[in-house]
Design a protein around this motif. Structure first.
Motif, short mmCIF file in Angstrom:
data_model
loop_
_atom_site.label_atom_id
_atom_site.label_comp_id
_atom_site.label_asym_id
_atom_site.label_seq_id
_atom_site.Cartn_x
_atom_site.Cartn_y
_atom_site.Cartn_z
N UNK A 103 -130.75 -23.34 97.42
CA UNK A 103 -130.77 -24.54 96.37
C UNK A 103 -129.35 -25.32 96.74
N UNK A 104 -128.41 -24.68 96.96
CA UNK A 104 -127.14 -25.52 97.24
C UNK A 104 -127.36 -26.43 98.58
N UNK A 109 -128.43 -31.50 100.83
CA UNK A 109 -129.17 -32.36 101.67
C UNK A 109 -129.33 -33.81 101.02
N UNK A 110 -129.79 -33.79 99.68
CA UNK A 110 -130.07 -34.84 98.68
C UNK A 110 -128.75 -35.62 98.66
N UNK A 111 -127.72 -35.11 98.43
CA UNK A 111 -126.30 -35.99 98.47
C UNK A 111 -126.03 -36.70 100.00
N UNK A 112 -126.32 -36.04 100.96
CA UNK A 112 -126.21 -36.50 102.39
C UNK A 112 -127.32 -37.65 102.42
N UNK A 113 -128.32 -37.74 101.80
CA UNK A 113 -129.49 -38.69 102.06
C UNK A 113 -129.36 -39.69 101.24
N UNK A 114 -128.01 -39.84 100.28
CA UNK A 114 -127.79 -41.03 99.86
C UNK A 114 -127.83 -41.01 98.29
N UNK A 124 -117.70 -29.34 95.57
CA UNK A 124 -118.35 -28.14 94.86
C UNK A 124 -119.41 -27.47 95.41
N UNK A 125 -120.35 -28.39 95.99
CA UNK A 125 -121.63 -27.64 96.43
C UNK A 125 -121.18 -26.52 97.74
N UNK A 126 -120.37 -27.37 98.52
CA UNK A 126 -119.84 -26.46 99.80
C UNK A 126 -119.09 -25.32 99.26
#
Length: 452
Positions: A103-104, A109-114, A124-126
């Motif tokens: 899930x992280x 992925x969704x952050x990287x997609x904009x 934080x996710x990393x």
């Protein structure tokens, strides 16, 4: 669950300074009926349970593109970055690093997609990701995530410490791999096949396969011996003119389904009677005999006595007429509701030899048979599966399935171990009648052979 638990609180705070006392009072009164933190955590676990059982990837769940759901419903059930992050945090709090990683990664992925978020950032996710993959033994990826984190925040104290530790451990691991080639291959294989943590349920894989409609052991030849028929239970007066539709679902143990056995009006009345009393379903602790909730039974249930409404009495009588068994010693009609993720993992309905006191307080003997009535269709999931014989029965509104839990000798039939698969899409309503031994002495006679 999350919106009603978390965001409603924020809404409440927002209007406190700008609304009338009546509005605020109503808001506060309604709040007590909404989900809490436990409900939100339970919903997150249910999603992960569905993910494993039906082999769904995180992107499928996040976009809401589930089997049996429409495109409009998919848009309404899509998950945000924050939602994916929260799912990962629930898994992390349970030390479930496998689902934490999944899930992280989806949140990243969704952050990287904009996609944007006001509550969580990439760093934080990393941070969660590096630790969760490290806990699963993948040092190389842990180091990779840590380096990416430090590119974004070079002063991150924990990441700087982890970087040195991961590099040291990785160098140490490579020395061992060079020295022992055999162990290196085994180590690589272990990392490549890492997955869900060890399970308490030995038949987990078989159970989940059946829930997906896989691994069912019914060959075409066996299938050809199963029939549909009009059934009047040896010319029972009620069914001579209007026999019921009976279909063979399985041959050994014999499981039959009765079609159009109750009307929509009767089912709605049963639901109406049960709804005010629905409570989290319990199980009997095999050691103490005390009723308690369990993580492997997720549903709400209520009990209805024959005296409470003519419909309940009529259904009881119908069960007796069709099965030929005496229901006066049976348990009350149990009504159960399974929401999304609702399930009941593999279990027996009858008391085993190591549970001699299972139904002692009832004084009616063991559960000789089970009658299971489906009171709703289910869009996806929710099958009843028999793990020992690899059988699966799918919900169909207005039908009932029936099987014997005991042999004529009174010995338990261990082939009847069964489970209610998690509901993937929709809402599952069932009612069941557990029929006991007492009163059946001349209705289902004992065989002369103990093994029959």
């Amino acid at each position: 669950m999350k919106r009603l638990n978390t965001e409603w609180g924020e809404l409440e705070s927002l209007v406190l300074t700008d609304m009338s006392d009546v509005f605020i009072s109503n808001l506060t009164i309604q709040r007590q009926h909404f989900p809490n933190d436990d409900d939100q955590t339970g919903a997150a676990k249910a999603l992960m349970r569905l993910q494993d059982t039906y082999q769904l990837d995180t992107n499928t769940i996040s976009t809401g593109d589930l089997p049996g759901s429409s495109s409009a419903a998919s848009q309404q059930t899509a998950l945000t970055v924050d939602d994916c992050y929260d799912l990962g945090k629930v898994a992390y709090s349970e030390a479930d690093y496998y689902h934490t990683e999944l899930w992280m990664v989806q949140a990243l992925k969704q952050l990287d997609q904009g996609e944007t978020s006001s509550t969580v950032d990439t760093v934080t996710i990393l941070d969660y990701l590096s630790y969760s993959v490290y806990q699963q033994g993948d040092l190389e990826r842990a180091l990779e995530f840590t380096k990416r984190l430090l590119e974004l925040d070079a002063t991150h104290q924990r990441a700087n410490g982890n970087l040195k530790y991961f590099e040291y451990q990785l160098a140490k691991q490579k020395k061992v791999e060079k020295r022992e080639e055999g162990e290196a291959a085994e180590g690589r294989q272990r990392r490549e096949t890492r997955g869900r943590p060890d399970d308490y349920l030995p038949e987990r894989r078989k159970y989940e396969q059946l829930c997906r409609g896989e691994g069912i052991r019914m060959t075409p030849r066996r299938q050809s011996r199963l029939f549909c028929r009009y059934y009047d239970n040896s010319r029972h007066p009620r069914y001579v003119i209007g026999p019921v539709k009976q279909e063979d679902e399985w041959d050994s143990p014999r499981i039959v389904r009765y079609h159009d056995i109750v009307s929509d009006k009767e089912m709605e009345k049963i639901k109406e009677l049960a709804k005010p009393r629905l409570r989290r379903a319990t199980i009997s602790n095999p050691v103490t005999g005390v009723l308690e909730t369990a993580h492997y039974r997720i549903s709400k249930s209520a009990w209805l006595g024959a005296y409470e409404h003519p419909v309940v009495d009529e259904i009881n009588q119908r069960i007796q007429d069709i099965t030929g068994l005496d229901v006066t010693t049976a348990e009350d009609l149990q009504v159960a509701n399974y929401g999304v993720g609702g399930q009941y993992e593999p279990h027996f309905d009858f008391g085993r030899k190591d549970e001699p006191d299972a139904f002692e307080e009832l004084g009616t003997g063991n559960r000789i048979a089970t009658w299971l009535l489906y009171m709703s269709d289910v869009q996806a999931g929710g099958a009843t599966v028999f793990t020992d014989v690899r059988a699966a029965v799918w919900p169909r509104k207005g039908t009932a399935v029936f099987w014997y839990n005991l042999y004529p000798s009174g010995e338990g039939d261990y082939r009847t171990r069964h489970a209610a698969c998690p509901v993937l899409v929709g809402n599952k309503w069932v009612s069941n009648k557990w029929i006991h031994e007492r009163g059946q002495e001349f209705r289902r006679r004992c065989s002369l052979q103990e093994t029959d």
